[in-house]
Design an enzyme around this catalytic site. Structure first.
Site, mmCIF file in Angstrom:
data_model
loop_
_atom_site.group_PDB
_atom_site.id
_atom_site.type_symbol
_atom_site.label_atom_id
_atom_site.label_comp_id
_atom_site.label_asym_id
_atom_site.label_seq_id
_atom_site.Cartn_x
_atom_site.Cartn_y
_atom_site.Cartn_z
ATOM 1 N N HIS A 87 0.839 -1.195 0.000
ATOM 2 C CA HIS A 87 0.000 0.000 0.000
ATOM 3 C C HIS A 87 0.874 1.245 0.000
ATOM 4 C CE1 HIS A 87 -0.160 0.402 4.720
ATOM 5 N NE2 HIS A 87 1.036 0.148 4.279
ATOM 6 N N CYS A 145 6.180 6.105 4.401
ATOM 7 C CA CYS A 145 5.024 5.301 3.982
ATOM 8 C C CYS A 145 4.250 5.959 2.838
ATOM 9 C CB CYS A 145 4.109 5.033 5.169
ATOM 10 S SG CYS A 145 4.895 4.038 6.451
ATOM 11 N N HIS A 154 4.803 0.175 -0.463
ATOM 12 C CA HIS A 154 5.621 -0.732 0.343
ATOM 13 C C HIS A 154 4.705 -1.822 0.865
ATOM 14 C CE1 HIS A 154 3.863 1.973 3.322
ATOM 15 N NE2 HIS A 154 4.048 1.006 4.213
ATOM 16 N N HIS A 212 3.646 -5.307 3.537
ATOM 17 C CA HIS A 212 3.636 -5.885 4.879
ATOM 18 C C HIS A 212 3.157 -7.327 4.798
ATOM 19 C CE1 HIS A 212 4.146 -2.015 6.913
ATOM 20 N NE2 HIS A 212 3.242 -1.517 6.075
ATOM 21 N N ASP A 245 -4.998 -10.570 -0.121
ATOM 22 C CA ASP A 245 -3.699 -11.228 -0.153
ATOM 23 C C ASP A 245 -2.988 -10.994 -1.486
ATOM 24 O OD1 ASP A 245 -1.598 -12.758 0.891
ATOM 25 O OD2 ASP A 245 -2.430 -14.629 0.104
ATOM 26 N N HIS A 246 -1.747 -10.547 -1.396
ATOM 27 C CA HIS A 246 -0.893 -10.265 -2.551
ATOM 28 C C HIS A 246 -1.518 -9.221 -3.484
ATOM 29 C CE1 HIS A 246 1.015 -13.908 -1.070
ATOM 30 N NE2 HIS A 246 2.118 -13.379 -1.566
ATOM 31 N N GLU A 305 0.277 -5.202 11.802
ATOM 32 C CA GLU A 305 0.941 -4.727 10.577
ATOM 33 C C GLU A 305 2.442 -5.002 10.684
ATOM 34 O OE1 GLU A 305 0.751 -0.674 8.059
ATOM 35 O OE2 GLU A 305 1.620 -0.488 10.062
#
Length: 146
Positions: free
Chosen positions: A16, A35, A41, A43, A81-82, A131
């Site tokens: 994100h 960020c 970037h 997580h 996810d991904h 996170e």
């Protein structure tokens, strides 16, 4: 009978960029720091879903864990996810995908069709997202909701 809490842990990876369209580029850089990287970037999130209810007298279970897992997979993990949250999850196209906003969106998604999947005596108690090791967000069901 006593109320029992059952928690399940799930993992998903997503990227994100924290950037609010309502702020200037300078304000975003000042608020979000690194960020706000235009390339985003990622997580490796840990999601905890906690339900509460009275165990069924016949099975001794608050809910069928396999059904809960399937529900979370279908309504959350399949979409998160991904993924690059800013562009691939519609709810974050105009709102920054902070962990707070992600947790609220996950709660909303889980509560949407809950009654069709889980026993009527079971309800969502909380959503917690890790996170990082230091950043944890928790959303609790409102006490006045039934």
């Amino acid at each position: 009978m006593s109320m029992v809490h059952l928690g399940r842990r799930y993992r998903f990876s997503a990227s994100h960029r924290l950037h609010s369209p309502q702020l200037s580029d300078e304000e975003n850089r000042e608020l979000y720091g690194k960020c706000d990287n235009p390339y985003g970037h990622g997580h490796d999130y840990v999601l905890e879903v906690v339900v509460e209810g009275e165990p069924d007298p016949c099975t001794g279970l608050v809910t069928c864990v396999a059904k809960l897992d399937e529900y979370v997979q279908r309504n959350v993990l399949a979409d998160f996810d991904h993924k690059y949250l800013n562009e691939e999850v519609a709810e974050f196209r105009d709102a920054p995908p902070t962990t707070e906003n992600v947790a609220l969106e996950i709660q909303r998604r889980l509560e949407c069709g809950w009654r069709w999947v889980l026993p009527p005596t079971t309800r969502l108690k909380k959503v917690r997202i890790y996170e990082t090791r230091r950043n944890i967000v928790e959303v609790n069901r409102q006490a006045d909701e039934k």
